[in-house]
Design a protein around this motif. Structure first.
Motif, short mmCIF file in Angstrom:
data_model
loop_
_atom_site.label_atom_id
_atom_site.label_comp_id
_atom_site.label_asym_id
_atom_site.label_seq_id
_atom_site.Cartn_x
_atom_site.Cartn_y
_atom_site.Cartn_z
N MET A 156 0.80 -1.23 -0.03
CA MET A 156 0.10 -0.09 0.09
C MET A 156 1.07 1.31 -0.13
O MET A 156 1.92 1.30 0.77
CB MET A 156 -0.73 -0.22 1.15
N GLU A 157 0.40 2.03 -0.76
CA GLU A 157 1.08 3.38 -0.78
C GLU A 157 0.64 4.34 0.28
O GLU A 157 -0.45 4.28 0.47
CB GLU A 157 0.94 4.27 -2.22
N PRO A 158 1.54 5.32 0.61
CA PRO A 158 1.13 6.34 1.76
C PRO A 158 -0.28 7.27 1.28
O PRO A 158 -1.18 7.24 2.07
CB PRO A 158 2.20 7.29 1.93
N ARG A 159 -0.54 7.62 -0.11
CA ARG A 159 -1.50 8.06 -0.44
C ARG A 159 -2.69 7.57 -0.32
O ARG A 159 -3.99 7.81 0.11
CB ARG A 159 -1.41 8.93 -1.62
N GLU A 160 -2.80 6.12 -0.57
CA GLU A 160 -3.85 5.20 -0.53
C GLU A 160 -4.27 5.02 1.00
O GLU A 160 -5.47 5.03 1.25
CB GLU A 160 -3.34 3.78 -0.91
N PHE A 161 -3.32 4.87 2.02
CA PHE A 161 -3.26 4.81 3.16
C PHE A 161 -4.14 6.03 3.84
O PHE A 161 -5.30 6.19 4.30
CB PHE A 161 -2.24 4.60 4.27
N GLU A 162 -3.74 7.09 3.31
CA GLU A 162 -4.47 8.54 3.76
C GLU A 162 -5.63 8.56 3.20
O GLU A 162 -6.60 9.07 4.11
CB GLU A 162 -3.56 9.63 3.28
N GLU A 163 -6.23 8.28 2.18
CA GLU A 163 -7.55 7.97 1.62
C GLU A 163 -8.35 7.08 2.42
O GLU A 163 -9.60 7.64 2.93
CB GLU A 163 -7.53 7.59 0.14
N ALA A 194 -2.15 13.37 20.15
CA ALA A 194 -2.57 12.54 19.16
C ALA A 194 -2.43 13.04 17.78
O ALA A 194 -2.95 13.32 17.00
CB ALA A 194 -4.16 12.51 19.36
N ARG A 195 -1.14 13.67 17.56
CA ARG A 195 -0.74 14.38 16.21
C ARG A 195 -0.17 13.29 15.38
O ARG A 195 0.63 12.42 15.72
CB ARG A 195 0.48 15.30 16.62
N GLY A 196 -0.60 13.12 14.15
CA GLY A 196 -0.24 12.46 13.10
C GLY A 196 0.93 13.03 12.34
O GLY A 196 0.97 14.17 11.78
N LEU A 197 1.93 12.03 12.16
CA LEU A 197 3.18 12.45 11.71
C LEU A 197 3.52 11.60 10.33
O LEU A 197 3.26 10.30 10.30
CB LEU A 197 4.41 12.35 12.68
N VAL A 198 4.44 11.99 9.79
CA VAL A 198 4.98 11.21 8.24
C VAL A 198 5.96 10.87 8.80
O VAL A 198 7.21 11.65 9.19
CB VAL A 198 5.08 12.36 7.12
N VAL A 199 6.42 9.64 8.86
CA VAL A 199 7.50 8.96 9.47
C VAL A 199 8.14 7.84 8.62
O VAL A 199 7.74 7.27 7.61
CB VAL A 199 7.26 8.65 10.84
N GLU A 200 9.17 7.25 9.23
CA GLU A 200 9.87 6.03 8.47
C GLU A 200 10.68 6.55 7.34
O GLU A 200 10.89 7.62 6.94
CB GLU A 200 8.97 5.01 8.44
N GLY A 215 5.82 6.07 6.34
CA GLY A 215 4.88 5.64 7.35
C GLY A 215 4.12 6.91 7.84
O GLY A 215 4.35 8.12 7.49
N ARG A 216 3.11 6.50 8.73
CA ARG A 216 1.89 7.51 9.19
C ARG A 216 1.59 7.05 10.64
O ARG A 216 1.19 5.75 10.85
CB ARG A 216 0.68 7.68 8.30
N GLY A 248 -1.81 19.57 7.56
CA GLY A 248 -2.98 18.72 7.46
C GLY A 248 -2.86 17.52 8.70
O GLY A 248 -2.10 17.89 9.49
N GLU A 249 -3.64 16.72 8.56
CA GLU A 249 -3.43 15.68 9.26
C GLU A 249 -2.34 14.79 9.58
O GLU A 249 -2.10 14.40 10.83
CB GLU A 249 -4.75 14.44 9.16
N TRP A 250 -1.44 14.68 8.58
CA TRP A 250 -0.31 13.98 8.61
C TRP A 250 1.00 15.03 8.60
O TRP A 250 1.11 15.43 7.34
CB TRP A 250 -0.26 12.85 7.42
N ALA A 251 1.46 15.44 9.43
CA ALA A 251 2.40 16.80 9.47
C ALA A 251 3.95 16.12 9.23
O ALA A 251 4.16 14.96 9.93
CB ALA A 251 2.57 17.37 10.60
#
Length: 182
Positions: free
Chosen positions: A1-8, A59-65, A70-71, A88-91
């Motif tokens: 799964m790609e990160p953009r698919e997860f975000e959707e 409860a802050r969403g971060l772009v990681v890995e 990762g999210r 946005g939700e994933w910073a």
């Protein structure tokens, strides 16, 4: 799964469902009980009292890995006030000083909070990670990320003060955490 698919997928979930995407796997965010929330609130209070313009965002969403695939939704993210304005939700984790995870009493805690998230935060270059482990009654400070993992760890039992290294730079009393374990 790609990160953009997860975000959707995450965007389509109701507010009561929290998802994370770590190690290429989609998984549920953990359940937070009242004691979990009290620990995070206490950390917010302590960070604000420093008077250094820092805030612990819950409860802050971060772009990681590695390569930002990762999210993760950290229980707390220490950053300068207004750091996440306009994001946005994933910073992006750039400028984050510390992440915090407080363990829950569920089956996924061992792998997610004690293994996957510290690795993800280190890969993202977050300088300090704090793990408050209610099951073991310990606080572990991770620091010195090398792009894969944290080089330094220090663990104390609840009740002992722990020094959070720079760029956080303060001593954290942990006595109150003893009230929030089963």
């Amino acid at each position: 799964m790609e990160p953009r698919e997860f975000e959707e997928i995450a965007r389509c979930c109701p507010d009561t469902v929290r998802l994370e995407f770590l190690g290429g796997r989609l998984g549920p965010g953990k359940a937070r009980d009242g004691d979990h929330s009290e620990i995070v609130a206490r950390l917010q209070q302590q960070s604000a009292a420093l008077g250094r313009g820092l805030w612990l965002y819950p409860a802050r969403g971060l772009v990681v890995e590695r390569y930002r695939k990762g999210r993760a939704r950290a229980d707390g993210v220490l950053a300068p006030r207004k750091h996440f304005a306009g994001q946005g939700e994933w910073a992006d984790p750039e400028g984050v000083l510390m992440t915090v995870e407080v363990t829950s009493y569920d089956d996924d805690t061992d792998m997610r909070d004690r293994v996957e998230k510290p690795l993800a935060y280190a890969a993202a270059g977050i300088p300090v990670h704090l793990l408050i482990d209610r099951e073991h009654g310990t606080v572990t400070v991770y620091s010195g990320p090398d792009g894969e993992r944290y080089r330094d760890t220090h663990t104390v039992r609840f009740g002992e003060d722990v020094v959070l290294p720079e760029p956080v730079g303060f001593a954290l009393p942990t006595e109150e955490f003893t009230k929030h374990v089963r």
